[in-house]
Every structure is written in structure tokens, then in C-alpha cells.
Scaffold this motif. Structure first.
Motif, mmCIF file in Angstrom:
data_model
loop_
_atom_site.group_PDB
_atom_site.id
_atom_site.type_symbol
_atom_site.label_atom_id
_atom_site.label_comp_id
_atom_site.label_asym_id
_atom_site.label_seq_id
_atom_site.Cartn_x
_atom_site.Cartn_y
_atom_site.Cartn_z
ATOM 1 N N ILE A 50 12.103 -25.613 16.796
ATOM 2 C CA ILE A 50 11.526 -25.208 18.256
ATOM 3 C C ILE A 50 10.124 -24.874 18.619
ATOM 4 O O ILE A 50 9.247 -23.624 18.031
ATOM 5 C CB ILE A 50 12.231 -24.778 19.805
ATOM 6 N N ASP A 51 8.838 -25.480 19.575
ATOM 7 C CA ASP A 51 7.707 -24.196 20.079
ATOM 8 C C ASP A 51 7.700 -23.816 21.232
ATOM 9 O O ASP A 51 8.760 -24.471 22.410
ATOM 10 C CB ASP A 51 6.970 -26.121 20.100
ATOM 11 N N VAL A 52 8.127 -22.474 21.689
ATOM 12 C CA VAL A 52 8.058 -21.694 22.194
ATOM 13 C C VAL A 52 8.092 -22.493 23.400
ATOM 14 O O VAL A 52 8.231 -22.206 24.359
ATOM 15 C CB VAL A 52 8.752 -20.264 22.173
ATOM 16 N N VAL A 53 6.170 -22.215 23.361
ATOM 17 C CA VAL A 53 5.527 -22.039 24.285
ATOM 18 C C VAL A 53 5.669 -23.582 24.785
ATOM 19 O O VAL A 53 5.788 -23.475 26.998
ATOM 20 C CB VAL A 53 4.067 -22.141 23.608
ATOM 21 N N THR A 54 6.296 -24.449 24.446
ATOM 22 C CA THR A 54 6.333 -25.745 25.521
ATOM 23 C C THR A 54 7.529 -25.801 25.931
ATOM 24 O O THR A 54 7.724 -26.276 27.412
ATOM 25 C CB THR A 54 6.330 -26.532 23.493
ATOM 26 N N GLU A 55 8.449 -25.028 25.527
ATOM 27 C CA GLU A 55 9.866 -25.238 25.530
ATOM 28 C C GLU A 55 9.869 -24.469 27.137
ATOM 29 O O GLU A 55 10.595 -24.505 27.932
ATOM 30 C CB GLU A 55 10.889 -23.974 25.424
ATOM 31 N N VAL A 56 8.178 -23.300 27.156
ATOM 32 C CA VAL A 56 8.031 -22.594 28.159
ATOM 33 C C VAL A 56 7.738 -22.976 29.498
ATOM 34 O O VAL A 56 8.673 -23.095 30.567
ATOM 35 C CB VAL A 56 7.749 -21.135 28.355
ATOM 36 N N ARG A 57 6.315 -24.170 29.022
ATOM 37 C CA ARG A 57 6.056 -25.342 30.329
ATOM 38 C C ARG A 57 6.933 -26.133 31.003
ATOM 39 O O ARG A 57 6.792 -25.990 31.819
ATOM 40 C CB ARG A 57 5.151 -25.381 28.916
ATOM 41 N N MET A 58 8.113 -26.820 29.439
ATOM 42 C CA MET A 58 9.115 -27.362 30.249
ATOM 43 C C MET A 58 9.874 -26.994 31.296
ATOM 44 O O MET A 58 10.129 -27.130 32.196
ATOM 45 C CB MET A 58 9.174 -28.472 28.683
ATOM 46 N N PHE A 59 10.847 -25.737 30.681
ATOM 47 C CA PHE A 59 10.890 -25.224 31.707
ATOM 48 C C PHE A 59 10.569 -24.661 33.173
ATOM 49 O O PHE A 59 10.856 -25.156 33.811
ATOM 50 C CB PHE A 59 11.578 -23.631 31.377
ATOM 51 N N ASN A 60 8.995 -25.046 33.354
ATOM 52 C CA ASN A 60 8.443 -24.510 34.114
ATOM 53 C C ASN A 60 8.207 -25.851 35.046
ATOM 54 O O ASN A 60 8.183 -25.802 36.359
ATOM 55 C CB ASN A 60 6.972 -23.727 33.794
ATOM 56 N N ASN A 61 7.972 -26.757 34.586
ATOM 57 C CA ASN A 61 7.730 -28.164 34.446
ATOM 58 C C ASN A 61 9.034 -28.252 35.634
ATOM 59 O O ASN A 61 9.329 -28.858 36.972
ATOM 60 C CB ASN A 61 7.051 -29.173 33.934
#
Length: 192
Positions: A50-61
Motif C-alpha cells: 500500500i501507498d500510505v499517502v494515497t490511502e490517506v487521500r482516498m480516505f479524505n475523498n
């Protein structure tokens, strides 16, 4: 060696708390970050790539007003640390010391306090060459046609193994706008 999935990660954190390898408050904050940011992953889904930065952005979206930008950054750091600690433990359980605060000796109490050795600055998110940046889509109203606003989605796209492209689109984008955007992106490509 245990697979890196939500079940094993949460078990590891509980084990760390129970054995005094991590303070209970810290471990519980890791659990909250794992549960919240990785909410779309099942208990046995592989988390090793997993890419943590991407996961955080997807959570925020998915949840644009659930966490403030500072909280998103905090959750991101906690998730990175929890994943890194799990991997350290898996690499060599006999040498794993955890990150619990050490009890200072009598000698060390006389000296001026320095930053503790086990205070963490999160490493860069795993599998990401992008910077640690959280975009606040609700901080300012849109001031120009290009400003990120509350009606925006920040969409990361892994263009190459070492490059994460991002695009900001309106939440209510229609097919005509999507087609125009596709035409624009197509015009950017260079045949070499």
C-alpha cells in the motif's frame, strides 16, 4: 512470518501494548489510524504494497469533512509507524525492542533533556516518492478556477512505478467534462 494484513497488524499492536513494547495510548492511536484509514480493506487483504499517502487521500475523498488536515497528517504518520514497527518485528522478533518510553536513570535526570531516542519522526510513506502533503480542500473557498475547494476531489493515479500523478476534479464532474479532460491529457503525451 505473518502476512501483513489488518488482522495481523492489529494483533501486533495489541501484543505490543500487552508486553509493554508500546504505550497503551500510542498503540490505541495506531489502531484508530489503521481502522479508519484502511477502512476499505478486509481483515485478510494484503497491505504489503500500500501507498500510505494515497490511502490517506482516498480516505479524505470518501470522507471530506471527517478529519482536519492536521488530523489527516497525524493519522498518516501513525499508520506509517505502525506498519514500520510490524515489519521490524517480523524481520527479527528476538531483537525487537518496541518504542515504549525508557525509564530515565538517575544519571540522565541530572543532564538537560534532549529529544528522546524513541521519539519518532515518521519515515516517508511506504512505496511513495511523493512528498508528505495533505491537501486541505475546505480551508479556503475557491478564489480562482484552479483553486482546490470543498467541491473537489484530489485523485492520485500511479502513472509509473516511481511516479504518482494527481488530478483535482469537481465532485460532480459530468461525462462531457471528463471527455474534455481526457482529450487534454492525451494532448500532453509525447511519443518518443
Amino acid at each position: 512470518m505473518q502476512a501483513l494484513n489488518k488482522t495481523n497488524l492489529l494483533r501486533f499492536i495489541t501484543f505490543g501494548i500487552d508486553k509493554g513494547l508500546v504505550k497503551a495510548a500510542t498503540g490505541n492511536s495506531w489502531k484508530a489510524a489503521v481502522s479508519k484509514i484502511l477502512e476499505t480493506y478486509g481483515p485478510e487483504d494484503d497491505l504489503s504494497a500500500i501507498d500510505v499517502v494515497t490511502e490517506v487521500r482516498m480516505f479524505n475523498n470518501r470522507n471530506p469533512s471527517a478529519l482536519s488536515p492536521d488530523s489527516l497528517k497525524t493519522y498518516q504518520g501513525r499508520l506509517v509507524i505502525a506498519l514500520n514497527e510490524f515489519k521490524k518485528y517480523q524481520d527479527d522478533p528476538t531483537k525487537y525492542k518496541g518504542i515504549s518510553a525508557r525509564v530515565p536513570s538517575a544519571k540522565s535526570q541530572d543532564k538537560p533533556k534532549k529529544k528522546q531516542a524513541d521519539t519518532y519522526e515518521p519515515a516517508m510513506p511506504m512505496n511513495s516518492n511523493s512528498s508528505l502533503e495533505v491537501i486541505d480542500v475546505q480551508a479556503k473557498p475557491a478564489q480562482s478556477a484552479s483553486a482546490v475547494s470543498a467541491g473537489s476531489l484530489v485523485m492520485p493515479f500511479p502513472l509509473r512505478p516511481s511516479f504518482l500523478a494527481q488530478i483535482v476534479i469537481p465532485r460532480d464532474m459530468n461525462r462531457e467534462e471528463a471527455a474534455r479532460l481526457c482529450s487534454f491529457i492525451t494532448s500532453l503525451g509525447q511519443d518518443l
